[in-house]
Write an enzyme that holds these catalytic residues in place. Structure first.
Site, PDB file in Angstrom:
ATOM      1  N   SER A 295       3.310  -1.784  10.536  1.00  0.00           N
ATOM      2  CA  SER A 295       4.892  -1.412  10.542  1.00  0.00           C
ATOM      3  C   SER A 295       5.556  -3.024  10.363  1.00  0.00           C
ATOM      4  O   SER A 295       6.424  -3.367  10.831  1.00  0.00           O
ATOM      5  CB  SER A 295       5.148  -1.164  12.131  1.00  0.00           C
ATOM      6  OG  SER A 295       4.869   0.355  12.110  1.00  0.00           O
TER       7      SER A 295
ATOM      8  N   GLU B 152      -5.370  -4.568  10.845  1.00  0.00           N
ATOM      9  CA  GLU B 152      -4.473  -3.767  11.131  1.00  0.00           C
ATOM     10  C   GLU B 152      -4.716  -2.790  12.252  1.00  0.00           C
ATOM     11  O   GLU B 152      -5.478  -1.868  12.086  1.00  0.00           O
ATOM     12  CB  GLU B 152      -4.316  -2.647   9.738  1.00  0.00           C
ATOM     13  CG  GLU B 152      -3.789  -3.337   8.409  1.00  0.00           C
ATOM     14  CD  GLU B 152      -3.520  -2.369   7.264  1.00  0.00           C
ATOM     15  OE1 GLU B 152      -2.409  -2.878   6.989  1.00  0.00           O
ATOM     16  OE2 GLU B 152      -4.012  -1.438   7.130  1.00  0.00           O
TER      17      GLU B 152
ATOM     18  N   GLU C 299      -6.556   4.617   7.469  1.00  0.00           N
ATOM     19  CA  GLU C 299      -6.577   6.258   7.128  1.00  0.00           C
ATOM     20  C   GLU C 299      -7.820   6.717   6.491  1.00  0.00           C
ATOM     21  O   GLU C 299      -8.318   8.115   6.735  1.00  0.00           O
ATOM     22  CB  GLU C 299      -5.188   6.517   6.312  1.00  0.00           C
ATOM     23  CG  GLU C 299      -4.139   6.390   7.101  1.00  0.00           C
ATOM     24  CD  GLU C 299      -2.899   5.656   6.640  1.00  0.00           C
ATOM     25  OE1 GLU C 299      -3.029   5.721   5.145  1.00  0.00           O
ATOM     26  OE2 GLU C 299      -2.052   5.370   7.117  1.00  0.00           O
TER      27      GLU C 299
ATOM     28  N   HIS D 133      -9.409   1.356   4.776  1.00  0.00           N
ATOM     29  CA  HIS D 133      -8.343   1.484   5.384  1.00  0.00           C
ATOM     30  C   HIS D 133      -8.264   2.549   6.672  1.00  0.00           C
ATOM     31  O   HIS D 133      -9.035   3.119   6.425  1.00  0.00           O
ATOM     32  CB  HIS D 133      -7.194   1.972   4.570  1.00  0.00           C
ATOM     33  CG  HIS D 133      -5.607   2.086   4.951  1.00  0.00           C
ATOM     34  ND1 HIS D 133      -5.324   3.102   5.870  1.00  0.00           N
ATOM     35  CD2 HIS D 133      -4.777   1.209   5.031  1.00  0.00           C
ATOM     36  CE1 HIS D 133      -4.106   2.864   6.146  1.00  0.00           C
ATOM     37  NE2 HIS D 133      -3.677   1.530   5.667  1.00  0.00           N
TER      38      HIS D 133
ATOM     39  N   GLY E  70       2.590   2.814  10.501  1.00  0.00           N
ATOM     40  CA  GLY E  70       3.348   3.947  10.490  1.00  0.00           C
ATOM     41  C   GLY E  70       3.991   4.228  11.564  1.00  0.00           C
ATOM     42  O   GLY E  70       4.600   5.361  11.434  1.00  0.00           O
TER      43      GLY E  70
ATOM     44  N   ASN F 103       0.866  -1.317   0.127  1.00  0.00           N
ATOM     45  CA  ASN F 103       0.033   0.076  -0.112  1.00  0.00           C
ATOM     46  C   ASN F 103       0.891   1.162   0.015  1.00  0.00           C
ATOM     47  O   ASN F 103       1.382   1.578   1.042  1.00  0.00           O
ATOM     48  CB  ASN F 103      -1.005   0.110   1.209  1.00  0.00           C
ATOM     49  CG  ASN F 103      -1.509   1.235   1.442  1.00  0.00           C
ATOM     50  OD1 ASN F 103      -1.619   2.047   0.421  1.00  0.00           O
ATOM     51  ND2 ASN F 103      -2.283   1.311   2.771  1.00  0.00           N
ATOM     52  N   TRP F 104       1.009   1.728  -1.422  1.00  0.00           N
ATOM     53  CA  TRP F 104       2.033   2.967  -1.242  1.00  0.00           C
ATOM     54  C   TRP F 104       1.464   4.332  -0.810  1.00  0.00           C
ATOM     55  O   TRP F 104       2.123   5.249  -0.618  1.00  0.00           O
ATOM     56  CB  TRP F 104       2.471   3.165  -2.738  1.00  0.00           C
ATOM     57  CG  TRP F 104       3.263   2.136  -3.325  1.00  0.00           C
ATOM     58  CD1 TRP F 104       3.985   1.227  -2.593  1.00  0.00           C
ATOM     59  CD2 TRP F 104       3.868   2.028  -4.675  1.00  0.00           C
ATOM     60  NE1 TRP F 104       4.811   0.634  -3.178  1.00  0.00           N
ATOM     61  CE2 TRP F 104       4.763   1.279  -4.474  1.00  0.00           C
ATOM     62  CE3 TRP F 104       3.827   2.923  -5.636  1.00  0.00           C
ATOM     63  CZ2 TRP F 104       5.558   0.532  -5.611  1.00  0.00           C
ATOM     64  CZ3 TRP F 104       4.480   2.426  -6.883  1.00  0.00           C
ATOM     65  CH2 TRP F 104       5.484   1.369  -6.832  1.00  0.00           C
ATOM     66  N   LYS F 105       0.119   4.301  -0.454  1.00  0.00           N
ATOM     67  CA  LYS F 105      -0.600   5.611  -0.080  1.00  0.00           C
ATOM     68  C   LYS F 105      -0.138   6.653  -0.749  1.00  0.00           C
ATOM     69  O   LYS F 105      -0.251   6.388  -2.081  1.00  0.00           O
ATOM     70  CB  LYS F 105      -0.043   5.848   1.546  1.00  0.00           C
ATOM     71  CG  LYS F 105      -0.239   4.459   2.429  1.00  0.00           C
ATOM     72  CD  LYS F 105       0.043   4.629   3.570  1.00  0.00           C
ATOM     73  CE  LYS F 105      -0.064   3.444   4.622  1.00  0.00           C
ATOM     74  NZ  LYS F 105       0.031   3.630   6.020  1.00  0.00           N
TER      75      LYS F 105
HETATM   76  P1  PGA Z   1       2.814   0.638   7.364  1.00  0.00           P
HETATM   77  O1  PGA Z   1       1.228   0.639   6.982  1.00  0.00           O
HETATM   78  O2  PGA Z   1       3.460  -0.779   7.005  1.00  0.00           O
HETATM   79  O3  PGA Z   1       3.491   1.700   7.231  1.00  0.00           O
HETATM   80  O4  PGA Z   1       2.686   0.690   9.029  1.00  0.00           O
HETATM   81  C1  PGA Z   1       0.565  -0.128   6.822  1.00  0.00           C
HETATM   82  C2  PGA Z   1      -0.639   0.114   6.201  1.00  0.00           C
HETATM   83  O5  PGA Z   1      -1.108   1.307   6.395  1.00  0.00           O
HETATM   84  O6  PGA Z   1      -1.379  -0.451   5.333  1.00  0.00           O
END
Ligand code: PGA
Length: 258
Positions: free
Chosen positions: A213, A167, A97, A95, A173, A9-11
């Site tokens: 992470s 998650e 976010e 997600h 993150g 997931n590159w966001k």
């Molecule tokens: P992260 O993100 O690996 O940077 O913690 C995971 C995600 O948001 O899917």
């Protein structure tokens, strides 16, 4: 056993040229991958442009979000047919976010899941608790409510096309990772819940990924933990070598199981 998956997931990272050169490198380094399904979810703008460098690989593409309507006056949104026309097989939905920065509710996410399934896109449905919810020992209630809403009125056949990503919000993150037992416990809960809604066979077929992470240094301990079928990787998927190292870890684990 559910298929093992490593999804990136590159966001909101990487321009088209950056995405393209990542994929040129990735294609060179992934030649020996045969057991693990690798999914790349870049920004929408890059999707179409990375098809070419990935042509000789088995890497599949996914969107990071999608609207529940198929077309219309929804400025700034992307539809299921648009993702499909950009060669996507998958779409990340719910997600954290999207839930917590953009205020997406279970109800909205559910509509998107239904649209994805009826348009032959496989949803990667993200669920997970916030830190205060974990501290208040509400983890299972939170993930159960998210899962119950996501799977409402979904047939068994549709359920087998879903991927669940557990998650924990506090691990995304932040550099904090759920310990393998913490992740296994949540994954077991998810699988049991799916088993109760459908049956054990269906529950065993649905991949339950861990995200939060994940990096080379913890992937080996997490992939051997019970009920973990792979990863949804954010930060560590932005560097080819780090991402490939995670894929190789999963691949090596699978080869050992043969
Ligand atoms: P992260 O993100 O690996 O940077 O913690 C995971 C995600 O948001 O899917």
């Amino acid at each position: 056993m559910a298929q093992k998956i490593v999804a990136a997931n590159w966001k909101m990272n990487k321009t088209i040229p950056e995405s393209h050169s990542f994929c040129v490198e990735l294609a060179k380094k992934l030649l020996k991958i045969s057991h693990t399904e690798v999914i790349l979810c870049p920004p929408f703008t890059s999707l179409f442009h990375i098809k070419d460098p990935l042509q000789k690989t088995t890497v599949a593409l996914g969107g990071q979000n999608m609207h529940y309507e198929l077309s219309g006056a929804y400025t700034g949104e992307i539809s299921a047919p648009m993702l499909k026309s950009a060669a996507c097989q998958y779409v990340i939905l719910g997600h954290s976010e999207r839930r917590h920065i953009f205020g997406e509710s279970d109800k909205l996410i559910k509509k998107k899941i239904d649209t994805a399934l009826s348009n032959q896109l496989q949803p990667i449905i993200c669920i997970g608790e916030k830190i205060d919810e974990r501290k208040a020992e509400q983890t299972t209630q939170v993930i159960q409510a998210q899962l119950r809403s996501a799977l409402e009125n979904i047939t068994q056949e549709q359920a087998t096309r879903c991927i669940i990503a557990y998650e924990p919000v506090w691990a995304i993150g932040t550099g904090l990772t759920a310990s393998p037992p913490q992740a296994s416990e949540a994954h077991q809960f998810i699988r049991d819940f799916i088993g109760q809604q459908y049956n054990q066979e269906t529950a065993d077929q649905i991949p339950v990924l861990y995200g939060g992470s994940v990096k080379e240094a913890n992937a080996d301990k997490l992939i051997i933990a019970d009920e973990i079928d792979g990863f949804l990787v954010g930060g560590a998927s932005l560097e080819v070598d780090h991402f490939v190292a995670i894929i190789n870890t999963v691949e090596a684990y699978l080869k050992k199981q043969e």
